[in-house]
Write a protein that holds these residues in place. Structure first.
Motif, PDB file in Angstrom:
ATOM      1  N   SER A 171      -2.863  59.285  21.668  1.00 37.69           N
ATOM      2  CA  SER A 171      -1.762  58.369  21.367  1.00 37.69           C
ATOM      3  C   SER A 171      -1.741  58.120  19.865  1.00 37.69           C
ATOM      4  CB  SER A 171      -1.926  57.052  22.129  1.00 37.69           C
ATOM      5  OG  SER A 171      -1.753  57.220  23.513  1.00 37.69           O
ATOM      6  N   GLY A 172      -1.863  59.172  19.071  1.00 38.77           N
ATOM      7  CA  GLY A 172      -1.906  59.021  17.618  1.00 38.77           C
ATOM      8  C   GLY A 172      -1.766  60.357  16.925  1.00 38.77           C
ATOM      9  N   GLY A 173      -2.233  60.399  15.672  1.00 36.15           N
ATOM     10  CA  GLY A 173      -2.258  61.654  14.934  1.00 36.15           C
ATOM     11  C   GLY A 173      -1.489  61.669  13.631  1.00 36.15           C
ATOM     12  N   PHE A 174      -0.509  60.772  13.462  1.00 35.61           N
ATOM     13  CA  PHE A 174       0.254  60.708  12.223  1.00 35.61           C
ATOM     14  C   PHE A 174       0.117  59.315  11.602  1.00 35.61           C
ATOM     15  CE2 PHE A 174       3.313  63.522  14.796  1.00 35.61           C
ATOM     16  CZ  PHE A 174       2.627  64.679  14.461  1.00 35.61           C
TER      17      PHE A 174
ATOM     18  N   GLY B 297      -3.381  70.176  21.417  1.00 37.25           N
ATOM     19  CA  GLY B 297      -3.404  68.739  21.229  1.00 37.25           C
ATOM     20  C   GLY B 297      -2.012  68.179  21.153  1.00 37.25           C
ATOM     21  N   GLY B 298      -1.942  66.865  21.006  1.00 37.78           N
ATOM     22  CA  GLY B 298      -0.639  66.245  20.871  1.00 37.78           C
ATOM     23  C   GLY B 298      -0.687  64.756  21.100  1.00 37.78           C
ATOM     24  N   VAL B 299       0.475  64.138  20.897  1.00 35.59           N
ATOM     25  CA  VAL B 299       0.612  62.685  20.974  1.00 35.59           C
ATOM     26  C   VAL B 299       1.695  62.333  21.978  1.00 35.59           C
ATOM     27  CG1 VAL B 299       2.122  62.772  18.932  1.00 35.59           C
ATOM     28  CG2 VAL B 299       1.179  60.580  19.686  1.00 35.59           C
ATOM     29  N   SER B 300       1.412  61.333  22.817  1.00 32.82           N
ATOM     30  CA  SER B 300       2.400  60.781  23.751  1.00 32.82           C
ATOM     31  C   SER B 300       2.889  61.866  24.705  1.00 32.82           C
ATOM     32  CB  SER B 300       3.537  60.126  22.959  1.00 32.82           C
ATOM     33  OG  SER B 300       4.312  59.286  23.777  1.00 32.82           O
ATOM     34  N   ALA B 301       4.169  62.268  24.631  1.00 33.31           N
ATOM     35  CA  ALA B 301       4.639  63.373  25.467  1.00 33.31           C
ATOM     36  C   ALA B 301       3.770  64.610  25.257  1.00 33.31           C
ATOM     37  CB  ALA B 301       6.098  63.696  25.151  1.00 33.31           C
ATOM     38  N   GLY B 302       3.307  64.789  24.021  1.00 29.54           N
ATOM     39  CA  GLY B 302       2.443  65.916  23.693  1.00 29.54           C
ATOM     40  C   GLY B 302       1.027  65.760  24.198  1.00 29.54           C
ATOM     41  N   SER B 303       0.733  64.609  24.806  1.00 34.17           N
ATOM     42  CA  SER B 303      -0.524  64.399  25.515  1.00 34.17           C
ATOM     43  C   SER B 303      -0.305  64.573  27.014  1.00 34.17           C
ATOM     44  CB  SER B 303      -1.060  63.001  25.215  1.00 34.17           C
ATOM     45  OG  SER B 303      -2.246  62.719  25.917  1.00 34.17           O
ATOM     46  N   ILE B 304       0.726  63.901  27.538  1.00 33.41           N
ATOM     47  CA  ILE B 304       0.998  63.932  28.985  1.00 33.41           C
ATOM     48  C   ILE B 304       1.194  65.361  29.485  1.00 33.41           C
ATOM     49  CG2 ILE B 304       2.603  63.176  30.787  1.00 33.41           C
ATOM     50  CD1 ILE B 304       3.279  60.779  28.952  1.00 33.41           C
ATOM     51  N   CYS B 305       1.798  66.215  28.670  1.00 30.84           N
ATOM     52  CA  CYS B 305       2.164  67.565  29.128  1.00 30.84           C
ATOM     53  C   CYS B 305       0.978  68.376  29.627  1.00 30.84           C
ATOM     54  CB  CYS B 305       2.891  68.319  28.021  1.00 30.84           C
ATOM     55  SG  CYS B 305       1.915  68.612  26.515  1.00 30.84           S
ATOM     56  N   TRP B 306      -0.220  68.133  29.095  1.00 28.18           N
ATOM     57  CA  TRP B 306      -1.391  68.937  29.478  1.00 28.18           C
ATOM     58  C   TRP B 306      -1.949  68.537  30.841  1.00 28.18           C
ATOM     59  CZ3 TRP B 306      -0.443  72.381  26.195  1.00 28.18           C
ATOM     60  CH2 TRP B 306      -0.189  72.094  24.858  1.00 28.18           C
TER      61      TRP B 306
ATOM     62  N   GLY C 200      -4.235  62.404  35.814  1.00 23.97           N
ATOM     63  CA  GLY C 200      -3.062  61.767  35.261  1.00 23.97           C
ATOM     64  C   GLY C 200      -3.328  61.349  33.824  1.00 23.97           C
ATOM     65  N   CYS C 201      -2.256  60.953  33.131  1.00 22.10           N
ATOM     66  CA  CYS C 201      -2.372  60.579  31.724  1.00 22.10           C
ATOM     67  C   CYS C 201      -1.588  59.300  31.465  1.00 22.10           C
ATOM     68  CB  CYS C 201      -1.834  61.697  30.837  1.00 22.10           C
ATOM     69  SG  CYS C 201      -1.787  61.297  29.072  1.00 22.10           S
ATOM     70  N   GLY C 202      -2.214  58.367  30.763  1.00 19.27           N
ATOM     71  CA  GLY C 202      -1.547  57.155  30.315  1.00 19.27           C
ATOM     72  C   GLY C 202      -1.630  57.044  28.810  1.00 19.27           C
ATOM     73  N   VAL C 203      -0.485  56.870  28.147  1.00 18.24           N
ATOM     74  CA  VAL C 203      -0.448  56.790  26.687  1.00 18.24           C
ATOM     75  C   VAL C 203       0.072  55.417  26.256  1.00 18.24           C
ATOM     76  CG1 VAL C 203      -0.202  59.269  26.350  1.00 18.24           C
ATOM     77  CG2 VAL C 203       1.855  57.859  26.647  1.00 18.24           C
ATOM     78  N   HIS C 204      -0.127  55.086  24.981  1.00 20.87           N
ATOM     79  CA  HIS C 204       0.326  53.812  24.400  1.00 20.87           C
ATOM     80  C   HIS C 204      -0.087  52.634  25.285  1.00 20.87           C
ATOM     81  CE1 HIS C 204       2.482  56.429  21.765  1.00 20.87           C
ATOM     82  NE2 HIS C 204       3.336  56.819  22.700  1.00 20.87           N
ATOM     83  N   TYR C 205      -1.325  52.686  25.720  1.00 26.69           N
ATOM     84  CA  TYR C 205      -1.798  51.783  26.771  1.00 26.69           C
ATOM     85  C   TYR C 205      -1.851  50.332  26.315  1.00 26.69           C
ATOM     86  CZ  TYR C 205      -4.310  51.515  31.272  1.00 26.69           C
ATOM     87  OH  TYR C 205      -4.668  51.277  32.573  1.00 26.69           O
ATOM     88  N   ASP C 206      -2.039  50.118  25.023  1.00 23.34           N
ATOM     89  CA  ASP C 206      -2.172  48.752  24.512  1.00 23.34           C
ATOM     90  C   ASP C 206      -0.925  48.237  23.816  1.00 23.34           C
ATOM     91  OD1 ASP C 206      -2.429  50.509  22.383  1.00 23.34           O
ATOM     92  OD2 ASP C 206      -3.874  49.265  21.305  1.00 23.34           O
ATOM     93  N   SER C 207       0.011  49.114  23.485  1.00 26.13           N
ATOM     94  CA  SER C 207       1.140  48.701  22.646  1.00 26.13           C
ATOM     95  C   SER C 207       2.440  48.520  23.414  1.00 26.13           C
ATOM     96  CB  SER C 207       1.359  49.717  21.520  1.00 26.13           C
ATOM     97  OG  SER C 207       1.660  51.003  22.059  1.00 26.13           O
ATOM     98  N   GLU C 208       2.494  48.969  24.662  1.00 20.18           N
ATOM     99  CA  GLU C 208       3.692  48.822  25.480  1.00 20.18           C
ATOM    100  C   GLU C 208       3.281  48.154  26.794  1.00 20.18           C
ATOM    101  OE1 GLU C 208       5.872  52.461  25.824  1.00 20.18           O
ATOM    102  OE2 GLU C 208       5.593  52.964  23.701  1.00 20.18           O
TER     103      GLU C 208
END
Length: 243
Positions: free
Chosen positions: A12-15, A131-140, A166-174
């Motif tokens: 949930s990061g990278g940039f 690798g990836g972030v958000s959608a780029g994490s869930i896809c794997w 399963g994958c959960g992203v932005h777990y603390d910010s949304e």
């Protein structure tokens, strides 16, 4: 040189905002490059921006970020057409594939049309770090929660499935992310699910989770499992290393 085993860095990061450029690659992407084992030349990173529609202005920002990092950055644009008739060979020329955020539902649909999943699997198995972030994490993964369809989160279950979770992203910010994942795991819509706060990432060798890392001083990572006796979701916090 390639990674010594199939490796995924799902985040949930990278940039981050740059000082002299609009964006810079943050520590999670640098960690993915380190895991690729590149020595003696510039690392080759392939950015995939399908989830946000292959926006050329964003590609330009990442190309500048790559120059700052000392990397060769290329962009796998599928709009309006792929860059090659041999996507397996094209992707395989890189050390890292980094997939950006946006709509994971649209990403998966477009990738299916172009059979990109098989090219990415071949790259992964040959040592290209994915690798990836958000959608780029869930896809794997097998699936996860997404706002691809509207403001209210929905669960998708047609991910590539390289990782059998399963994958959960932005777990603390949304605010809706955590309860959506808990409900999906409790109902059986998602299997055991791995989750990241903003700035956190999960490193896998093969399909085994080997480490949770973060590019921020706060935030964590979690595993959510279904308790079969109660039919509820139970959450476990993971030890996390600050990069």
């Amino acid at each position: 040189m390639a990674a010594d085993q199939p490796t995924i860095v799902a985040t949930s990061g990278g940039f981050r905002a740059g000082h002299r450029t609009p964006l810079e690659f943050h520590r999670l992407v640098h960690h993915a490059v380190d895991l690729s084992g590149v020595q003696g030349r510039k690392p080759r990173l392939c950015h995939v921006g399908t989830a946000s529609g292959d926006q050329r202005w964003f590609n330009a920002n990442l190309s500048e970020a790559g120059q700052l990092a000392g990397w060769e950055v290329s962009h796998l644009n599928l709009f309006t057409m792929p860059p090659s008739t041999d996507l397996t060979g094209w992707v395989g020329e890189h050390d890292v594939v980094w997939v950006g955020g946006g709509s994971v539902a649209n990403l998966l649909a477009v990738w299916a049309v172009h059979e990109l999943g098989s090219a990415l699997r071949t790259a992964w198995e040959s040592g290209v770090v994915l690798g990836g972030v958000s959608a780029g994490s869930i896809c794997w993964y097998l699936g996860g929660s997404t706002d691809s369809f509207g403001p209210e989160l929905r669960v998708i279950t047609n991910g590539l499935g390289f990782l059998p979770y399963g994958c959960g992203v932005h777990y603390d910010s949304e605010a809706a992310r955590r309860p959506t994942i808990h409900e999906a795991v409790a109902s059986g819509a998602l299997p055991v699910t791995h989750c990241t706060d903003d700035g956190a990432g999960l490193v896998y060798h093969g399909t085994s989770l080997v480490e949770a890392v973060s590019e921020r001083p706060s935030g964590g990572a979690y595993i959510v499992r279904r308790d079969e006796s109660s039919g509820t979701a139970q959450e476990e916090s993971l030890d996390i290393r600050r990069l």
